[in-house]
Design a protein around this motif. Structure first.
Motif, short mmCIF file in Angstrom:
data_model
loop_
_atom_site.label_atom_id
_atom_site.label_comp_id
_atom_site.label_asym_id
_atom_site.label_seq_id
_atom_site.Cartn_x
_atom_site.Cartn_y
_atom_site.Cartn_z
N SER A 35 0.84 -1.19 0.00
CA SER A 35 0.00 0.00 0.00
C SER A 35 0.88 1.24 0.00
CB SER A 35 -0.91 0.03 1.23
OG SER A 35 -1.83 -1.05 1.21
N PHE A 36 0.53 2.21 -0.86
CA PHE A 36 1.23 3.50 -0.92
C PHE A 36 0.17 4.58 -0.67
CE2 PHE A 36 3.53 0.57 -3.67
CZ PHE A 36 4.84 0.72 -3.23
N GLY A 37 -0.15 4.81 0.60
CA GLY A 37 -1.24 5.72 0.90
C GLY A 37 -2.54 5.13 0.40
N GLU A 38 -3.22 5.87 -0.46
CA GLU A 38 -4.46 5.38 -1.05
C GLU A 38 -4.22 4.54 -2.30
OE1 GLU A 38 -6.97 8.69 -1.79
OE2 GLU A 38 -7.31 9.15 0.34
N ASP A 39 -2.98 4.49 -2.77
CA ASP A 39 -2.64 3.72 -3.96
C ASP A 39 -2.17 2.32 -3.57
OD1 ASP A 39 -3.21 5.98 -5.45
OD2 ASP A 39 -1.13 6.69 -5.35
N SER A 40 -2.19 1.41 -4.53
CA SER A 40 -1.78 0.03 -4.29
C SER A 40 -0.52 -0.30 -5.08
CB SER A 40 -2.90 -0.94 -4.67
OG SER A 40 -3.16 -0.88 -6.07
N GLY A 41 0.07 -1.43 -4.74
CA GLY A 41 1.27 -1.90 -5.43
C GLY A 41 1.58 -3.31 -5.01
N PHE A 42 2.77 -3.76 -5.37
CA PHE A 42 3.18 -5.11 -5.02
C PHE A 42 4.70 -5.24 -5.16
CE2 PHE A 42 2.56 -5.21 -9.60
CZ PHE A 42 3.70 -5.88 -10.05
N ILE A 43 5.23 -6.29 -4.56
CA ILE A 43 6.62 -6.68 -4.79
C ILE A 43 6.63 -8.15 -5.15
CG2 ILE A 43 7.05 -7.16 -2.34
CD1 ILE A 43 9.97 -6.20 -2.88
N ASP A 44 7.38 -8.50 -6.18
CA ASP A 44 7.48 -9.86 -6.68
C ASP A 44 8.97 -10.24 -6.70
OD1 ASP A 44 7.93 -12.03 -8.63
OD2 ASP A 44 5.81 -11.82 -9.11
N GLY A 45 9.36 -11.25 -5.92
CA GLY A 45 10.75 -11.69 -5.86
C GLY A 45 10.89 -13.12 -6.37
N GLN A 46 11.93 -13.36 -7.18
CA GLN A 46 12.15 -14.68 -7.75
C GLN A 46 13.63 -15.04 -7.66
OE1 GLN A 46 10.24 -15.34 -11.59
NE2 GLN A 46 9.03 -13.47 -11.34
N ALA A 47 13.91 -16.30 -7.33
CA ALA A 47 15.28 -16.80 -7.29
C ALA A 47 15.28 -18.17 -7.95
CB ALA A 47 15.80 -16.90 -5.87
N SER A 48 16.23 -18.42 -8.84
CA SER A 48 16.24 -19.70 -9.54
C SER A 48 17.66 -20.19 -9.78
CB SER A 48 15.50 -19.59 -10.88
OG SER A 48 16.31 -19.02 -11.89
N TYR A 49 17.73 -21.49 -10.06
CA TYR A 49 18.97 -22.11 -10.53
C TYR A 49 18.66 -22.77 -11.86
CZ TYR A 49 23.43 -24.59 -10.50
OH TYR A 49 24.68 -25.05 -10.81
N ARG A 50 19.47 -22.48 -12.88
CA ARG A 50 19.20 -22.97 -14.23
C ARG A 50 20.31 -23.93 -14.66
NH1 ARG A 50 17.43 -18.68 -18.63
NH2 ARG A 50 15.67 -18.71 -17.16
N LEU A 51 19.92 -25.17 -14.94
CA LEU A 51 20.83 -26.18 -15.46
C LEU A 51 20.89 -26.03 -16.98
CD1 LEU A 51 19.59 -29.26 -13.40
CD2 LEU A 51 21.61 -27.87 -12.95
N ARG A 52 22.11 -26.02 -17.53
CA ARG A 52 22.28 -25.81 -18.97
C ARG A 52 23.10 -26.95 -19.56
NH1 ARG A 52 24.44 -20.17 -20.44
NH2 ARG A 52 22.95 -20.36 -22.16
#
Length: 268
Positions: free
Chosen positions: A161-178
């Motif tokens: 929440s940002f006062g009367e406005d809304s928002g979000f946080i999205d966090g991602q962590a990965s390991y990629r096999l190649r």
């Protein structure tokens, strides 16, 4: 010395071939009003690199590198906590001194499972197999993008929440096999979203890739840190339009890309 500078974009052309497009999007429930079970997002990327980062992180001249990409991300919630993912791509890559490469890029197939949630957010695990498209081992712009990859990801989403406005946080962590010569990778992506208006979403994203040591052959260890800034405008109940800028702000043995992108989001 010149040979080394020209080798950087040749060896890493495909390492940055996909600027974490999955990290720039939301799940269907965040993109719409929560009643939709699926979404399809078509995204166009253009980027160019005339400079790169050496092993010390300093900016250097390199052979020009140019890339155009098209993505189609499709997600569908087949069960309350399970979403299927399908993302084919098309690309055109050109490296100064080498042939252009055009054709089908990687296709991601996988799923996301939410294992914890409350009214303000959720946690999920995601697994995808990345299948390479038509490739030529003799094409300089294709180095490192000819083998399968497997991405295992932990993702968390939280409303803000940002006062009367809304928002979000999205966090991602990965390991990629190649498969093949390139090293495996660590990925860490963070998206901050802010809605000053119910029909407009502003997103700032930090997209980070670090190699797990060195690979085989020409593949040295590397890292790169991209930033994306974009706006998403809702034009109808099920359609939104996105436009933004992307750039590499730091790295080692990596390209320094600058570009823009646009997309169409459809919820269903």
């Amino acid at each position: 010395m010149m040979g080394k500078l020209y080798g950087i974009p040749i060896a890493l052309a495909s390492l940055l071939a996909a600027p974490q497009a999955h990290a720039q999007t939301l799940t269907a429930t965040e993109a719409g009003d929560g009643s939709n079970k699926g979404q399809a997002i078509a995204t166009f990327y253009y980027s160019k690199s005339t400079r790169g980062f050496d092993a010390d992180g300093d900016s250097i001249d390199i052979a020009d590198y140019e890339k155009v990409e098209l993505y189609l991300l499709a997600e569908y919630e087949v069960a309350p906590d399970l979403t299927l993912i399908f993302k084919p791509s098309f690309r055109n890559v050109s490296v100064e001194g080498g042939d252009d490469d055009s054709g089908l890029g990687y296709t991601d197939i996988g799923g996301r499972y939410r294992f914890a949630e409350n009214t303000d957010g959720w946690l999920a695990v995601e697994a995808t197999a990345r299948i390479p498209g038509v490739s030529r081992d003799d094409n300089l712009a294709q180095v490192g993008s000819t083998d399968a990859e497997y991405d295992f990801r932990l993702r968390g989403f939280h409303n803000l929440s940002f006062g009367e406005d809304s928002g979000f946080i999205d966090g991602q962590a990965s390991y990629r096999l190649r498969d093949g010569d390139p090293p495996n990778e660590f990925h860490a992506d963070v998206t901050l979203g802010y809605r000053p208006d119910p029909d407009f979403l502003l997103m700032v994203q930090s997209l980070n890739t670090i190699s797990d040591g060195s690979g085989q052959g020409i593949f040295d260890e590397y890292r790169y840190h991209n930033m994306q800034v974009s706006g998403v405008l809702t034009v109808s109940q099920s359609v939104s339009l996105q436009a933004g800028l992307v750039g590499t702000i730091a790295g080692e043995n990596a390209l320094r890309e600058r570009g823009f992108f646009g997309g169409v989001w459809v919820s269903f």
